[in-house]
Enzyme design. Structure first.
Site, PDB file in Angstrom:
ATOM      1  N   THR A  86       1.847   6.285   4.643  1.00 40.33           N
ATOM      2  CA  THR A  86       2.696   5.182   5.082  1.00 40.33           C
ATOM      3  C   THR A  86       2.809   4.144   3.987  1.00 40.33           C
ATOM      4  OG1 THR A  86       2.368   5.367   7.454  1.00 40.33           O
ATOM      5  CG2 THR A  86       2.739   3.168   6.613  1.00 40.33           C
ATOM      6  N   GLU A 146      -0.508  10.607  -4.543  1.00 38.29           N
ATOM      7  CA  GLU A 146      -1.595  11.568  -4.368  1.00 38.29           C
ATOM      8  C   GLU A 146      -1.611  12.614  -5.463  1.00 38.29           C
ATOM      9  OE1 GLU A 146      -0.370  12.684  -0.607  1.00 38.29           O
ATOM     10  OE2 GLU A 146      -1.642  11.238   0.420  1.00 38.29           O
ATOM     11  N   LYS A 201       0.872  -1.172   0.000  1.00 40.59           N
ATOM     12  CA  LYS A 201       0.000   0.000   0.000  1.00 40.59           C
ATOM     13  C   LYS A 201       0.904   1.215   0.000  1.00 40.59           C
ATOM     14  CE  LYS A 201      -1.735   2.187   3.201  1.00 40.59           C
ATOM     15  NZ  LYS A 201      -0.727   3.270   3.262  1.00 40.59           N
ATOM     16  N   ASN A 234      -4.142  16.947   0.583  1.00 41.70           N
ATOM     17  CA  ASN A 234      -3.397  17.095   1.827  1.00 41.70           C
ATOM     18  C   ASN A 234      -3.808  18.295   2.661  1.00 41.70           C
ATOM     19  OD1 ASN A 234      -1.427  14.874   1.958  1.00 41.70           O
ATOM     20  ND2 ASN A 234      -0.937  15.627  -0.078  1.00 41.70           N
TER      21      ASN A 234
END
Lengths: 393, 393
Positions: free
Chosen positions: A179, A265, A168, A388
């Site tokens: 993470t 992202e 992941k 974010n």
């Protein structure tokens, strides 16, 4: 995807929002050789501290993974909770708690919801064998947009084995750190010390060669378990089939690492940055990472702007040895800079054409030595800022 | 703003778009003591390389500054062009070309438009005395949204003097690097060696303590000229008034540095990050810079998200010595973290209140020693991405 002697399970323990799997278990029927690489962040989550201690033994039976809560910055209570989680699994699979590892990903600074974890573990263990590795790849996702799974098969001493990995990634773990978790299982029999060496080496050119925003989490962990169920002669340094195993392992890790960047992202570009001709490999990595982490470079990628000046400047401040008037810079095979100055001609138009692609390479040749490194990165987009910045506002 | 013995001039040389001043001159009637601090980027623009050589002499007469073109990555021709620019000024002000410095800011990799510079210099020199320092501050702007000027007056041996500084900042230099230029002029008489020492020290806590995006330009330059026209007894280490001069100089530089951050690209927040209780000042600076440069931290500032976990994690990967269970973290005076864990209570609500302000402080106390550093930064907003991505697309 079948890796002999491993069983998997995943349940909803209500750590994340309802309807999402958030507790997963990877279990080897027999004790497996284990190796692991952890975040070098000095602020380490409780599960990382616990696993670092336990993987020194070289063997383990299982890894339990929760998403939704990182169990980081949780003090003594966090250590207790991590230990209890492994102990609850251990007693149900007939192992010592020292043979069980735990990984967590999610919000920082909030204690693990232990009632929910205690409630989920019995059905988690009871369900072993009911889930595929693909489903585990989905269960450990947070804001990843797709599960990441990669596998290879090889032979050693005429015996076939499988290496399968899931990861992941850099998708934002709301509301905190991104993470990276990766789990590799293989039914090959592998000497634990050699496994450690070859796993670290493969990490250097894969998970340690990617960057989405340069930030490093408190929970990053990559674990490999090799249980020997395939029945091959034990692989070790220089043994028959060892080189093949190392190559296949690196392929699995590199492929997972690239998938993490592609799912970064807000990423709209996938960029391979190579620095060669450096004084040393370390210098090359330093320069490539400076380019890959530069906000100015990454916004130029997003803007499809063939802005070689920003890349050149990032190499200049990286700390790597540079003699500007020797350097060359390429977008794919288009030479933008030669002898430290703009290559001229149609380079501008052709370079811009390269940056319009979804995937491209940036190559800097310093012409100073044999040092070389490749890192993988994405662009910096509006969506990165949005993802974010917008949580809980 | 009058600093004795200095005259200023600015003209339109059509290096930038029409209607904008783009060539400026700062000239001392008599040779002045000079000190300078340059970019540590290994890719240095031609004017930086030329000035580095010339400022070793300790004196100079003038600085000529062009905006619109950085004269960086321009090879031998760039060096020739920089030299010719200074030579054209020198012959008209009656100086040796070695007494004239040059600074450039703007596009990288394109040769200086020398015809325009040759055409502009006669009227530039003829106009000396016609411009104020405020006008020079405006002439060196690129995408800065306001001119940056700061001044202090002091006395030495009963004689009054002035220190005045101007700067241009982290506003994007289209289409390339953000370059910081700062020029300080004083009519105080100052020993050149001491001037060098005190100017470097003041730079460390001002221009070297700010970061907008962590990128460092090929052209960053800060220059101070002290011509002694005030007639004070020469200031040197330990001399009467030296301590006052050092304090005033630091105030001028720090004030200019803060203005640069406030005018940073797309900035909506001004954040002072202090790390104290570190093992050393260097460790403290490392940790504070890691926080100030973290994309995750800066997007959280933009999102007004009291996300102490990201800050704590950035300290953890900074390389500074950290014992997580000792650390404290504050937003203004709100303690968010104590003993490495969330402080609890109403900290979340109060911390979020702090982040809603336009200016606030982040303080991390590592409780390991006396090391301390403060750096200044902005947030990372949609507009940062927009400004840096949209050029020429």
């Amino acid at each position: 995807m079948n890796v002999k002697g491993f069983r998997f399970s995943a349940v909803e323990a209500a750590i994340k929002k309802p309807g999402r799997l958030d507790l997963a278990l990877i279990c080897s029927d027999a004790p497996a050789a284990v190796a692991a690489v952890y975040t070098t962040n000095k602020v380490k989550a409780a599960p990382v501290l616990l696993d670092m201690e336990r993987t020194t033994s070289g063997t383990c039976r299982a890894v339990v993974v929760n998403s939704g809560n990182a169990n980081a910055c949780t003090g003594d209570r966090g250590m207790e909770d991590a230990r209890e989680t492994t102990s609850l699994v251990a007693e149900r699979i007939g192992a010592s708690e020292h043979e069980v590892l735990v990984c967590s990903t999610g919000v920082i600074g909030v204690p693990l919801p232990m009632e929910r974890i205690r409630g989920g573990i019995p059905s988690l263990v009871a369900g072993l064998g009911s889930a595929t590795l693909d489903q585990i790849a989905a269960a450990i996702m947070t804001t990843d947009t797709f599960p990441k799974l990669e596998a290879r098969t090889g032979t050693a001493g005429g015996v076939g084995y499988t290496i399968a990995g899931i990861a992941k990634g850099a998708g934002m773990i709301m509301p905190n750190m991104a993470t990276m978790l990766a789990f590799v299982v293989t039914d090959a029999a592998v000497d634990p010390q050699w496994l450690d060496r070859v796993f670290r080496r493969a990490n250097d050119t894969s998970f340690n060669a990617i960057t989405v925003d340069g930030d490093m989490s408190t929970n990053d962990t990559a674990i490999i378990m090799a249980n020997g169920a395939a029945g091959n002669p034990v692989l070790s340094e220089g043994s028959e089939g060892a080189a093949e195993f190392a190559v296949l392992l690196e392929e699995v890790l590199l492929s997972l690492a690239k998938l993490i960047v592609k799912d970064g992202e807000g990423a709209t570009k996938f960029v391979e940055v190579t620095v060669k001709g450096a004084r040393s490999d370390a210098d090359a990595k330093r320069a490539a990472m400076a380019v890959a982490n530069s906000c100015l470079v990454k916004t130029a990628f997003f803007g499809q702007d063939a802005n070689w000046g920003r890349i050149f400047a990032a190499v200049g401040y990286s700390g790597a040895d540079v003699e500007p008037d020797r350097a060359e810079l390429f977008f794919d095979d288009v030479r933008m800079v030669q002898g430290g100055v703009f290559a001229g001609g149609d380079a501008e138009a052709r370079g811009t054409g390269v940056l319009r692609k979804k995937e491209f390479t940036v190559t800097v040749d310093l012409h100073l030595g044999d040092g070389r490194a490749t890192v993988y990165t994405s662009d910096l987009s509006y969506d990165y800022v949005k993802i974010n910045a917008d949580y809980r506002t």
